[in-house]
Design a protein around this motif. Structure first.
Motif, PDB file in Angstrom:
ATOM      1  N   LEU A  60       0.811  -1.220   0.000  1.00 28.48           N
ATOM      2  CA  LEU A  60       0.000   0.000   0.000  1.00 28.48           C
ATOM      3  C   LEU A  60       0.849   1.276   0.000  1.00 28.48           C
ATOM      4  N   ARG A  61       2.148   1.130  -0.141  1.00 34.04           N
ATOM      5  CA  ARG A  61       3.052   2.270  -0.021  1.00 34.04           C
ATOM      6  C   ARG A  61       2.743   3.417  -0.978  1.00 34.04           C
ATOM      7  N   PRO A  62       2.299   3.175  -2.217  1.00 39.64           N
ATOM      8  CA  PRO A  62       1.987   4.320  -3.087  1.00 39.64           C
ATOM      9  C   PRO A  62       0.970   5.286  -2.480  1.00 39.64           C
ATOM     10  N   ILE A  63       0.038   4.774  -1.682  1.00 46.07           N
ATOM     11  CA  ILE A  63      -0.909   5.652  -0.996  1.00 46.07           C
ATOM     12  C   ILE A  63      -0.262   6.222   0.262  1.00 46.07           C
ATOM     13  N   LEU A  64       0.411   5.370   1.023  1.00 39.56           N
ATOM     14  CA  LEU A  64       0.970   5.779   2.306  1.00 39.56           C
ATOM     15  C   LEU A  64       2.051   6.845   2.170  1.00 39.56           C
ATOM     16  N   GLU A  65       2.724   6.892   1.035  1.00 36.29           N
ATOM     17  CA  GLU A  65       3.784   7.877   0.845  1.00 36.29           C
ATOM     18  C   GLU A  65       3.262   9.282   0.576  1.00 36.29           C
ATOM     19  N   ARG A  66       1.960   9.414   0.397  1.00 31.86           N
ATOM     20  CA  ARG A  66       1.378  10.733   0.134  1.00 31.86           C
ATOM     21  C   ARG A  66       1.108  11.463   1.453  1.00 31.86           C
ATOM     22  N   PRO A  67       1.724  12.590   1.710  1.00 32.68           N
ATOM     23  CA  PRO A  67       1.500  13.327   2.962  1.00 32.68           C
ATOM     24  C   PRO A  67       0.066  13.800   3.123  1.00 32.68           C
ATOM     25  N   ASP A  68      -0.663  13.965   1.997  1.00 30.16           N
ATOM     26  CA  ASP A  68      -2.039  14.442   2.060  1.00 30.16           C
ATOM     27  C   ASP A  68      -3.050  13.318   2.272  1.00 30.16           C
ATOM     28  N   ALA A  69      -2.603  12.065   2.246  1.00 30.31           N
ATOM     29  CA  ALA A  69      -3.527  10.941   2.351  1.00 30.31           C
ATOM     30  C   ALA A  69      -3.976  10.730   3.789  1.00 30.31           C
ATOM     31  N   LEU A  70      -5.251  10.386   3.950  1.00 31.39           N
ATOM     32  CA  LEU A  70      -5.826  10.078   5.253  1.00 31.39           C
ATOM     33  C   LEU A  70      -6.240   8.607   5.253  1.00 31.39           C
ATOM     34  N   VAL A  71      -5.760   7.861   6.254  1.00 37.12           N
ATOM     35  CA  VAL A  71      -5.945   6.409   6.296  1.00 37.12           C
ATOM     36  C   VAL A  71      -6.699   6.032   7.558  1.00 37.12           C
ATOM     37  N   LEU A  72      -7.676   5.149   7.419  1.00 33.91           N
ATOM     38  CA  LEU A  72      -8.411   4.598   8.553  1.00 33.91           C
ATOM     39  C   LEU A  72      -8.054   3.130   8.701  1.00 33.91           C
ATOM     40  N   ASP A  73      -7.514   2.760   9.860  1.00 32.18           N
ATOM     41  CA  ASP A  73      -7.253   1.354  10.171  1.00 32.18           C
ATOM     42  C   ASP A  73      -8.389   0.871  11.060  1.00 32.18           C
ATOM     43  N   LEU A  74      -9.255   0.071  10.493  1.00 37.52           N
ATOM     44  CA  LEU A  74     -10.493  -0.359  11.142  1.00 37.52           C
ATOM     45  C   LEU A  74     -10.255  -1.641  11.935  1.00 37.52           C
ATOM     46  N   CYS A  75     -10.942  -1.765  13.083  1.00 35.84           N
ATOM     47  CA  CYS A  75     -10.733  -2.912  13.972  1.00 35.84           C
ATOM     48  C   CYS A  75      -9.239  -2.992  14.300  1.00 35.84           C
ATOM     49  N   CYS A  76      -8.672  -1.884  14.717  1.00 31.64           N
ATOM     50  CA  CYS A  76      -7.213  -1.753  14.802  1.00 31.64           C
ATOM     51  C   CYS A  76      -6.606  -2.496  15.976  1.00 31.64           C
ATOM     52  N   GLY A  77      -7.410  -2.909  16.966  1.00 33.22           N
ATOM     53  CA  GLY A  77      -6.858  -3.609  18.115  1.00 33.22           C
ATOM     54  C   GLY A  77      -5.842  -2.755  18.848  1.00 33.22           C
ATOM     55  N   THR A  78      -4.670  -3.310  19.077  1.00 31.10           N
ATOM     56  CA  THR A  78      -3.615  -2.564  19.776  1.00 31.10           C
ATOM     57  C   THR A  78      -2.729  -1.762  18.822  1.00 31.10           C
ATOM     58  N   GLY A  79      -3.138  -1.671  17.561  1.00 26.72           N
ATOM     59  CA  GLY A  79      -2.486  -0.760  16.636  1.00 26.72           C
ATOM     60  C   GLY A  79      -1.349  -1.298  15.808  1.00 26.72           C
ATOM     61  N   ASP A  80      -1.139  -2.602  15.759  1.00 28.56           N
ATOM     62  CA  ASP A  80       0.033  -3.120  15.050  1.00 28.56           C
ATOM     63  C   ASP A  80       0.044  -2.761  13.570  1.00 28.56           C
ATOM     64  N   LEU A  81      -1.089  -2.898  12.889  1.00 32.52           N
ATOM     65  CA  LEU A  81      -1.099  -2.532  11.474  1.00 32.52           C
ATOM     66  C   LEU A  81      -0.964  -1.025  11.316  1.00 32.52           C
ATOM     67  N   ALA A  82      -1.600  -0.256  12.188  1.00 33.26           N
ATOM     68  CA  ALA A  82      -1.489   1.202  12.117  1.00 33.26           C
ATOM     69  C   ALA A  82      -0.031   1.641  12.202  1.00 33.26           C
ATOM     70  N   PHE A  83       0.742   1.019  13.093  1.00 31.10           N
ATOM     71  CA  PHE A  83       2.159   1.353  13.208  1.00 31.10           C
ATOM     72  C   PHE A  83       2.920   0.969  11.940  1.00 31.10           C
ATOM     73  N   ALA A  84       2.615  -0.197  11.384  1.00 29.62           N
ATOM     74  CA  ALA A  84       3.275  -0.619  10.150  1.00 29.62           C
ATOM     75  C   ALA A  84       2.970   0.348   9.014  1.00 29.62           C
ATOM     76  N   LEU A  85       1.731   0.813   8.935  1.00 26.11           N
ATOM     77  CA  LEU A  85       1.340   1.766   7.897  1.00 26.11           C
ATOM     78  C   LEU A  85       2.066   3.098   8.089  1.00 26.11           C
ATOM     79  N   ALA A  86       2.137   3.555   9.331  1.00 24.34           N
ATOM     80  CA  ALA A  86       2.792   4.834   9.615  1.00 24.34           C
ATOM     81  C   ALA A  86       4.273   4.790   9.272  1.00 24.34           C
ATOM     82  N   HIS A  87       4.907   3.658   9.535  1.00 23.88           N
ATOM     83  CA  HIS A  87       6.340   3.525   9.256  1.00 23.88           C
ATOM     84  C   HIS A  87       6.633   3.443   7.761  1.00 23.88           C
ATOM     85  N   ALA A  88       5.601   3.101   6.973  1.00 25.67           N
ATOM     86  CA  ALA A  88       5.810   2.892   5.536  1.00 25.67           C
ATOM     87  C   ALA A  88       5.629   4.156   4.710  1.00 25.67           C
TER      88      ALA A  88
END
Length: 259
Positions: A60-88
């Motif tokens: 998903l990096r082509p979207i994640l690399e955009r500073p203007d993009a807004l991402v929703l991590d649904l059913c995020c639990g303790t945030g593991d995917l959210a952190f992976a997305l933020a780091h990418a």
């Protein structure tokens, strides 16, 4: 596991006869196992859960690399995917979950990260308590909506996809990372033996919550196979529907676009 057919509506933990009861039982379950949730995820997957989330973020990096993009991590639990997305990338990440105790841990992890090397990514993350079937966000708000190993816990799958469709911008992407069941054969048999016999016992011993880790293999077995979920995505109105299976077909990343 293969003898249990996929439900039309959504998950149904043992004893639940309605969507409201199913949601309540799932929330109670995750509330109770939150203190050991991360440990169990990493242990029971042999640390592969980290790899799967990292691979999803890379895809998903082509979207994640955009500073203007807004991402929703649904059913995020303790945030593991959210952190992976933020780091990418550079996009802003919002995590949402309906289990308060999970979000407490996600926020604690964000705080810990903000004091170390992840300060930039931590600043771009926030976590909110929200029901995936009734999201508190305006129409067409997000460029990307993700979910990792949480979508199958929704009480109504079609309603969940429609709600995601509502909050996605036109041209926005949905990405769902979920367990799958490998085909019949030696490897598939080993997987099913581990998932139905070994995993529930280890999960119960560590979490002291027996029903959560008997629910897990049952929920996976009843969930849609990748082609079935792809068909549901198309029926809801998504296009460019695709899925890719990883690790001997034990997990699948589903992607689709709102037109």
């Amino acid at each position: 596991m293969s003898e249990i057919s996929a439900p039309v509506k959504g998950t149904r933990p043992e004893g639940a006869t309605s969507e409201a009861e199913a949601s309540k039982k799932v929330r109670e379950m995750f509330t109770q196992i939150a203190p050991r949730y991360d440990l169990l995820n990493h242990l029971l997957s042999f640390e592969l859960d980290r790899l799967w989330r990292a691979r999803a973020a890379k895809h998903l990096r082509p979207i994640l690399e955009r500073p203007d993009a807004l991402v929703l991590d649904l059913c995020c639990g303790t945030g593991d995917l959210a952190f992976a997305l933020a780091h990418a990338g550079e996009s802003r990440i919002i995590g949402a979950d309906f289990a308060h105790t999970m979000l407490v841990r996600a926020r604690a992890k964000r705080t810990a990260e903000s004091t170390h090397d992840g300060v930039r990514s931590a600043r771009r993350m926030s976590f909110f308590e929200a029901d995936a079937l009734r999201l508190p966000f305006a129409d067409a708000s997000f460029d990307l909506v993700t979910s990792a190993f949480g979508f199958r816990n929704l009480a109504n799958y079609e309603a969940g996809l429609r709600e995601i469709h509502r909050v996605l911008k036109p041209g926005g992407t949905v990405a769902i990372l979920e367990f799958a069941e490998p085909p019949e054969g030696f490897l598939g048999d080993i997987y099913r033996w581990y998932f139905t016999k070994v995993l529930p016992r280890i999960g119960w011993l560590i979490s002291r919550h027996k029903s959560a880790y008997t629910y897990l293999p049952k929920s996976v077995a009843r969930f849609f196979r990748p082609p079935e979920l792809a068909a549901l995505l198309r029926s809801v109105g998504y296009q460019s529907v695709d899925f890719r299976e990883w690790t001997m077909c034990t997990v699948a990343l589903h992607t689709a676009v709102r037109v």
